[in-house]
Write a protein that holds these residues in place. Structure first.
Motif, PDB file in Angstrom:
ATOM      1  N   VAL A 157      -4.284   6.568   0.666  1.00 39.20           N
ATOM      2  CA  VAL A 157      -4.008   7.034   1.991  1.00 39.20           C
ATOM      3  C   VAL A 157      -2.990   8.113   1.838  1.00 39.20           C
ATOM      4  N   GLU A 158      -3.439   9.314   2.857  1.00 40.26           N
ATOM      5  CA  GLU A 158      -2.875  10.534   2.685  1.00 40.26           C
ATOM      6  C   GLU A 158      -2.643  10.740   4.398  1.00 40.26           C
ATOM      7  N   VAL A 159      -1.231  11.123   4.493  1.00 35.71           N
ATOM      8  CA  VAL A 159      -0.994  11.327   5.936  1.00 35.71           C
ATOM      9  C   VAL A 159      -0.644  12.780   6.167  1.00 35.71           C
ATOM     10  N   VAL A 160      -1.152  13.579   6.777  1.00 31.79           N
ATOM     11  CA  VAL A 160      -0.934  14.843   7.189  1.00 31.79           C
ATOM     12  C   VAL A 160      -0.366  15.068   8.589  1.00 31.79           C
ATOM     13  N   TYR A 161       0.928  15.657   8.603  1.00 24.34           N
ATOM     14  CA  TYR A 161       1.535  15.756  10.011  1.00 24.34           C
ATOM     15  C   TYR A 161       2.007  17.089  10.196  1.00 24.34           C
ATOM     16  N   PRO A 162       2.249  17.391  11.152  1.00 21.30           N
ATOM     17  CA  PRO A 162       2.594  18.813  11.728  1.00 21.30           C
ATOM     18  C   PRO A 162       4.192  19.190  11.321  1.00 21.30           C
TER      19      PRO A 162
ATOM     20  N   MET B 255       0.787  -1.147   0.129  1.00 25.31           N
ATOM     21  CA  MET B 255       0.142  -0.070   0.144  1.00 25.31           C
ATOM     22  C   MET B 255       0.958   1.128   0.082  1.00 25.31           C
ATOM     23  N   GLU B 256       0.537   2.152  -1.000  1.00 24.48           N
ATOM     24  CA  GLU B 256       1.481   3.392  -1.025  1.00 24.48           C
ATOM     25  C   GLU B 256       0.781   4.464  -0.036  1.00 24.48           C
ATOM     26  N   ILE B 257       1.630   5.114   0.807  1.00 24.72           N
ATOM     27  CA  ILE B 257       1.088   6.088   1.708  1.00 24.72           C
ATOM     28  C   ILE B 257       1.640   7.414   1.446  1.00 24.72           C
ATOM     29  N   PHE B 258       1.021   8.506   1.085  1.00 22.09           N
ATOM     30  CA  PHE B 258       1.376   9.716   0.735  1.00 22.09           C
ATOM     31  C   PHE B 258       1.653  10.644   2.133  1.00 22.09           C
ATOM     32  N   TYR B 259       2.774  11.154   2.527  1.00 21.81           N
ATOM     33  CA  TYR B 259       2.914  11.914   3.410  1.00 21.81           C
ATOM     34  C   TYR B 259       3.061  13.526   2.921  1.00 21.81           C
ATOM     35  N   LYS B 260       2.554  14.054   3.945  1.00 23.60           N
ATOM     36  CA  LYS B 260       2.361  15.370   3.497  1.00 23.60           C
ATOM     37  C   LYS B 260       2.622  16.405   4.821  1.00 23.60           C
ATOM     38  N   GLU B 261       3.467  17.217   4.527  1.00 19.83           N
ATOM     39  CA  GLU B 261       3.759  18.198   5.928  1.00 19.83           C
ATOM     40  C   GLU B 261       2.835  19.185   5.960  1.00 19.83           C
ATOM     41  N   SER B 262       2.592  19.843   6.980  1.00 19.11           N
ATOM     42  CA  SER B 262       1.485  20.912   7.050  1.00 19.11           C
ATOM     43  C   SER B 262       1.873  21.860   8.418  1.00 19.11           C
ATOM     44  N   LYS B 263       1.973  23.151   7.930  1.00 20.48           N
ATOM     45  CA  LYS B 263       2.416  24.153   8.942  1.00 20.48           C
ATOM     46  C   LYS B 263       1.187  24.227  10.014  1.00 20.48           C
TER      47      LYS B 263
END
Ligand SMILES: [Zn+2]
Length: 182
Positions: free
Chosen positions: A24-29, A1-9
């Protein structure tokens, strides 16, 4: 499974988003109070690892729902979701049936064909409509055998049908019910 990581301010917590197509997208601080920026993604990855059973369950639920061909069949998204699956399926079936015929072919392709279940080119390329995946297995097999036989007979002559009927005796009856097939 591919998971996309996205950094968010702006994000304060790690958030897992699963869209309609099962992406699947993972948003993290961008920053964590403890550890700083470098560890932010690592932290997110650890969090995702813990949540994996839940993520897998959600994705499975979505892909089951997307099998429904009425939903959005023929859309580009539907095609992209099922392309590889269709290619694997059709490759396996071509290999199976061609053990009986033993004809030479160059390539198997899967496309979003508009009004055709399959084609066989003079360059011996077999192309199938990705929606073959959703047909009853015996119908899909007929289509595969039909195209394999075009490797030998590039026509719909009596000789062609005799070749098809060697393996699929009710081929002509199946043909009546499926529409366009080159
Ligand atoms: Zn044909």
């Amino acid at each position: 499974m591919e998971i996309f990581y996205k950094e968010s301010k702006r994000a304060r917590n790690v958030r897992i988003k699963i869209n309609f197509y099962g992406k699947v997208e993972v948003v993290y601080p961008a920053k964590f109070l403890l550890g700083g920026k470098k560890s932010a993604k690592k932290y997110a990855e650890k969090f995702v690892a813990q949540k994996m059973p839940w993520i897998e369950k959600q994705v499975a639920k979505i892909s089951r729902k997307n099998i429904n061909p009425v939903l959005k069949i023929d859309s580009r998204e539907h095609f992209l979701i099922h392309k590889q699956q269709a290619l694997d399926f059709v490759t396996e079936r071509v290999e199976f049936w061609n053990q009986k015929y033993g004809f030479q072919y160059n390539e198997i392709r899967v496309k979003k064909l508009k009004s055709n279940w399959g084609t066989c080119s003079s360059k011996k390329v077999l192309t199938f409509n990705y929606k073959i995946l959703f047909l009853a297995p015996h119908v899909a097999d007929y289509i595969v055998v039909h195209e394999i036989c075009h490797l030998r007979e590039m026509n719909h002559s009596a000789r062609f049908w005799a070749l098809v009927e060697k393996e699929i005796p009710n081929a002509r009856e199946l043909q009546k019910n499926i529409g366009a097939l080159d």
